[in-house]
Design a protein around this motif. Sequence first.
Motif, PDB file in Angstrom:
ATOM      1  N   TYR A  76      -1.750   4.291 -10.385  1.00 26.05           N
ATOM      2  CA  TYR A  76      -1.471   4.825  -9.056  1.00 26.05           C
ATOM      3  C   TYR A  76      -1.047   3.697  -8.130  1.00 26.05           C
ATOM      4  CZ  TYR A  76      -3.905   8.990 -10.687  1.00 26.05           C
ATOM      5  OH  TYR A  76      -4.274  10.097 -11.399  1.00 26.05           O
ATOM      6  N   GLU A  77      -0.394   4.078  -7.057  1.00 21.09           N
ATOM      7  CA  GLU A  77      -0.061   3.112  -6.022  1.00 21.09           C
ATOM      8  C   GLU A  77      -0.397   3.693  -4.664  1.00 21.09           C
ATOM      9  OE1 GLU A  77       3.994   2.111  -6.546  1.00 21.09           O
ATOM     10  OE2 GLU A  77       4.752   4.154  -6.300  1.00 21.09           O
ATOM     11  N   ILE A  78      -0.658   2.798  -3.719  1.00 20.99           N
ATOM     12  CA  ILE A  78      -1.167   3.193  -2.407  1.00 20.99           C
ATOM     13  C   ILE A  78      -0.351   2.536  -1.309  1.00 20.99           C
ATOM     14  CG2 ILE A  78      -2.829   1.281  -2.370  1.00 20.99           C
ATOM     15  CD1 ILE A  78      -4.762   3.103  -0.857  1.00 20.99           C
ATOM     16  N   ALA A  79      -0.241   3.216  -0.172  1.00 26.54           N
ATOM     17  CA  ALA A  79       0.427   2.655   0.998  1.00 26.54           C
ATOM     18  C   ALA A  79      -0.318   3.091   2.245  1.00 26.54           C
ATOM     19  CB  ALA A  79       1.887   3.115   1.068  1.00 26.54           C
ATOM     20  N   ASP A  80      -0.392   2.215   3.237  1.00 23.94           N
ATOM     21  CA  ASP A  80      -0.949   2.583   4.530  1.00 23.94           C
ATOM     22  C   ASP A  80      -0.034   3.605   5.199  1.00 23.94           C
ATOM     23  OD1 ASP A  80      -2.997   0.826   4.155  1.00 23.94           O
ATOM     24  OD2 ASP A  80      -2.257  -0.699   5.534  1.00 23.94           O
ATOM     25  N   LEU A  81      -0.645   4.489   5.987  1.00 28.74           N
ATOM     26  CA  LEU A  81       0.096   5.551   6.658  1.00 28.74           C
ATOM     27  C   LEU A  81      -0.257   5.573   8.138  1.00 28.74           C
ATOM     28  CD1 LEU A  81       1.670   8.354   6.756  1.00 28.74           C
ATOM     29  CD2 LEU A  81      -0.560   9.406   6.271  1.00 28.74           C
ATOM     30  N   THR A  82       0.732   5.752   8.971  1.00 24.83           N
ATOM     31  CA  THR A  82       0.525   6.090  10.376  1.00 24.83           C
ATOM     32  C   THR A  82       1.392   7.302  10.689  1.00 24.83           C
ATOM     33  OG1 THR A  82       2.265   4.563  11.126  1.00 24.83           O
ATOM     34  CG2 THR A  82       0.004   3.721  11.077  1.00 24.83           C
ATOM     35  N   TYR A  83       0.891   8.179  11.564  1.00 26.14           N
ATOM     36  CA  TYR A  83       1.680   9.343  11.945  1.00 26.14           C
ATOM     37  C   TYR A  83       1.232   9.854  13.308  1.00 26.14           C
ATOM     38  CZ  TYR A  83      -2.118  12.606  10.517  1.00 26.14           C
ATOM     39  OH  TYR A  83      -3.292  13.303  10.394  1.00 26.14           O
ATOM     40  N   THR A  84       2.070  10.671  13.908  1.00 23.47           N
ATOM     41  CA  THR A  84       1.800  11.253  15.217  1.00 23.47           C
ATOM     42  C   THR A  84       1.290  12.677  15.036  1.00 23.47           C
ATOM     43  OG1 THR A  84       3.556   9.942  16.227  1.00 23.47           O
ATOM     44  CG2 THR A  84       2.793  11.871  17.452  1.00 23.47           C
ATOM     45  N   SER A  85       0.244  13.021  15.791  1.00 22.37           N
ATOM     46  CA  SER A  85      -0.303  14.369  15.714  1.00 22.37           C
ATOM     47  C   SER A  85      -0.190  15.059  17.065  1.00 22.37           C
ATOM     48  CB  SER A  85      -1.759  14.318  15.232  1.00 22.37           C
ATOM     49  OG  SER A  85      -2.246  15.626  14.984  1.00 22.37           O
ATOM     50  N   VAL A  86      -0.861  16.194  17.176  1.00 22.44           N
ATOM     51  CA  VAL A  86      -0.807  17.006  18.390  1.00 22.44           C
ATOM     52  C   VAL A  86      -1.223  16.178  19.606  1.00 22.44           C
ATOM     53  CG1 VAL A  86      -1.862  18.987  19.552  1.00 22.44           C
ATOM     54  CG2 VAL A  86      -1.180  19.162  17.151  1.00 22.44           C
ATOM     55  N   GLY A  87      -0.504  16.352  20.700  1.00 29.15           N
ATOM     56  CA  GLY A  87      -0.806  15.614  21.918  1.00 29.15           C
ATOM     57  C   GLY A  87      -0.356  14.179  21.880  1.00 29.15           C
ATOM     58  N   GLY A  88       0.423  13.802  20.881  1.00 32.21           N
ATOM     59  CA  GLY A  88       0.914  12.437  20.784  1.00 32.21           C
ATOM     60  C   GLY A  88      -0.088  11.442  20.229  1.00 32.21           C
ATOM     61  N   ALA A  89      -1.226  11.928  19.699  1.00 35.20           N
ATOM     62  CA  ALA A  89      -2.229  11.022  19.140  1.00 35.20           C
ATOM     63  C   ALA A  89      -1.646  10.260  17.954  1.00 35.20           C
ATOM     64  CB  ALA A  89      -3.460  11.804  18.704  1.00 35.20           C
ATOM     65  N   GLN A  90      -1.830   8.945  17.953  1.00 37.21           N
ATOM     66  CA  GLN A  90      -1.351   8.092  16.870  1.00 37.21           C
ATOM     67  C   GLN A  90      -2.490   7.878  15.875  1.00 37.21           C
ATOM     68  OE1 GLN A  90       2.035   7.007  16.725  1.00 37.21           O
ATOM     69  NE2 GLN A  90       1.972   8.633  18.278  1.00 37.21           N
ATOM     70  N   LEU A  91      -2.303   8.402  14.670  1.00 38.49           N
ATOM     71  CA  LEU A  91      -3.355   8.401  13.671  1.00 38.49           C
ATOM     72  C   LEU A  91      -2.958   7.574  12.460  1.00 38.49           C
ATOM     73  CD1 LEU A  91      -4.289  12.197  13.773  1.00 38.49           C
ATOM     74  CD2 LEU A  91      -5.109  10.341  15.239  1.00 38.49           C
ATOM     75  N   GLY A  92      -3.964   7.277  11.640  1.00 40.78           N
ATOM     76  CA  GLY A  92      -3.710   6.495  10.441  1.00 40.78           C
ATOM     77  C   GLY A  92      -4.335   7.121   9.216  1.00 40.78           C
ATOM     78  N   GLY A  93      -4.077   6.503   8.091  1.00 37.27           N
ATOM     79  CA  GLY A  93      -4.617   6.971   6.828  1.00 37.27           C
ATOM     80  C   GLY A  93      -3.935   6.258   5.683  1.00 37.27           C
ATOM     81  N   TRP A  94      -3.899   6.903   4.542  1.00 37.94           N
ATOM     82  CA  TRP A  94      -3.285   6.330   3.356  1.00 37.94           C
ATOM     83  C   TRP A  94      -2.569   7.417   2.568  1.00 37.94           C
ATOM     84  CZ3 TRP A  94      -8.156   5.465   5.108  1.00 37.94           C
ATOM     85  CH2 TRP A  94      -8.513   4.153   5.422  1.00 37.94           C
ATOM     86  N   VAL A  95      -1.643   6.984   1.729  1.00 33.81           N
ATOM     87  CA  VAL A  95      -0.994   7.858   0.760  1.00 33.81           C
ATOM     88  C   VAL A  95      -1.188   7.238  -0.618  1.00 33.81           C
ATOM     89  CG1 VAL A  95       1.148   8.943   0.008  1.00 33.81           C
ATOM     90  CG2 VAL A  95       0.725   8.583   2.450  1.00 33.81           C
ATOM     91  N   VAL A  96      -1.633   8.051  -1.560  1.00 38.44           N
ATOM     92  CA  VAL A  96      -1.778   7.613  -2.948  1.00 38.44           C
ATOM     93  C   VAL A  96      -0.916   8.514  -3.820  1.00 38.44           C
ATOM     94  CG1 VAL A  96      -3.367   7.356  -4.896  1.00 38.44           C
ATOM     95  CG2 VAL A  96      -4.114   6.731  -2.588  1.00 38.44           C
ATOM     96  N   ARG A  97      -0.162   7.895  -4.739  1.00 35.92           N
ATOM     97  CA  ARG A  97       0.676   8.695  -5.625  1.00 35.92           C
ATOM     98  C   ARG A  97       0.629   8.131  -7.043  1.00 35.92           C
ATOM     99  NH1 ARG A  97       6.727   6.811  -3.440  1.00 35.92           N
ATOM    100  NH2 ARG A  97       6.678   4.701  -4.332  1.00 35.92           N
ATOM    101  N   PRO A  98       0.761   9.008  -8.048  1.00 34.31           N
ATOM    102  CA  PRO A  98       0.825   8.529  -9.424  1.00 34.31           C
ATOM    103  C   PRO A  98       2.163   7.852  -9.680  1.00 34.31           C
ATOM    104  CG  PRO A  98       1.077  10.912  -9.360  1.00 34.31           C
ATOM    105  CD  PRO A  98       0.780  10.472  -7.956  1.00 34.31           C
ATOM    106  N   VAL A  99       2.115   6.717 -10.334  1.00 31.01           N
ATOM    107  CA  VAL A  99       3.344   5.964 -10.592  1.00 31.01           C
ATOM    108  C   VAL A  99       4.314   6.786 -11.426  1.00 31.01           C
ATOM    109  CG1 VAL A  99       4.290   3.910 -11.717  1.00 31.01           C
ATOM    110  CG2 VAL A  99       2.180   3.742 -10.374  1.00 31.01           C
ATOM    111  N   GLY A 100       3.770   7.593 -12.322  1.00 30.73           N
ATOM    112  CA  GLY A 100       4.628   8.383 -13.187  1.00 30.73           C
ATOM    113  C   GLY A 100       5.260   9.590 -12.527  1.00 30.73           C
ATOM    114  N   GLY A 101       4.950   9.833 -11.260  1.00 32.58           N
ATOM    115  CA  GLY A 101       5.522  10.957 -10.541  1.00 32.58           C
ATOM    116  C   GLY A 101       4.519  12.060 -10.286  1.00 32.58           C
TER     117      GLY A 101
END
Length: 368
Positions: free
Chosen positions: A88-113
């Motif tokens: 698996y591989e991982i990347a940091d995530l930031t995104y905008t939510s309701v009210g313009g709140a700036q949030l964070g998290g992560w995305v994990v995906r299998p290398v094979g798809g």
Amino acid sequence: MPIIRKTGALTAARGLTPPAPFDPTYGYSLADLEQCGAPQPAEEPASFDRFWGGLREAARAVDPVPTLGPWSPWTYESGFPKNDDDGYEIADLTYTSVGGAQLGGWVVRPVGGATQIAVCGHGYGGREKPECDDVAPDALCVYPVARGLPTRSLVPDIGSEIGQTHHVLWGIDSPRTYAPILSAADFSVAATVALELFEAPPSQNVPLTYHGGSFGGGAGIMALSIDDRFTGAVVSVPTFGNQMIRVTQQCEGSGQIVREYVAEHPEALETLQYADAASAARRVRVPVVAFPALADGVVPPPGQFSVVNSIAGPVWRHALASGHGDWNDFDPDLRSENPSDWAGDGQVARPSPRRIAEFLREPTPLVV
């Protein structure tokens, strides 16, 4: 629709360490808990559906503009074993939510798809890294952190300066500003992020599941009630169930903060009725695998079962002998469909991710 599968513990665990100053079963047997339900429609706020419909529109209107950091190798350190043939591989995530709140998290995906998508909520402690049981090994997983919670979404004002426990009181004067309600919207916007990152054509029918426990279980049910893009869910020990009962029950979690607040500010019940995961569950029609606990001093079991018993879609209810806390004694007497296919020991035994995925794809009744 009635619960179509019932497995798991038949009696509650014992031996909580350290002992709770009260009975963590609250005097309820499994038979008693099976009678717990949501408030009747006449007891819900008259504008319940209109309010949540407005929040749905607000969440779907958000352009989250997800930003990813560099991808790096990742190994799951907890939860069920994943298929790591390709890793698996991982990347940091930031995104905008309701009210313009700036949030964070992560995305994990299998290398094979990936062939499916999952949004994974979290408990009231927030999260320091991705971890989530029951997720299919071939899923692209978005791990958001709800507004105001560590470590990735300590936005100004919301809980960050007064302690994360008090997040449960933030904005309680109105359902439009109440942090747990807006957190449900954050999880819905995370679904938009997940679909965008998966890059599937609109015509492709890709499974999109929600996974969450405790805070993430209750807020997730609220998100599911307004987001029909989810095709199924897995929720564990969900909170925010049947608020009118919840505020009467002593506990050691965030519910106690609410209980004490409502004792001095009974008008807060008006907002809490909109943040009732049991009421929201009546609007959830996708298949759900649910893990309520028979003993839990943090999230009282009557509230958990009120949520699970109220889900409108097909449910596989697998009762846990215990929920939050450290337990050193439990009853191994389990109602089982096929225990050889479970992961974990007798206390936390639960269906495997494969069995869960099968049920969410094609819910079939338990054969006894």
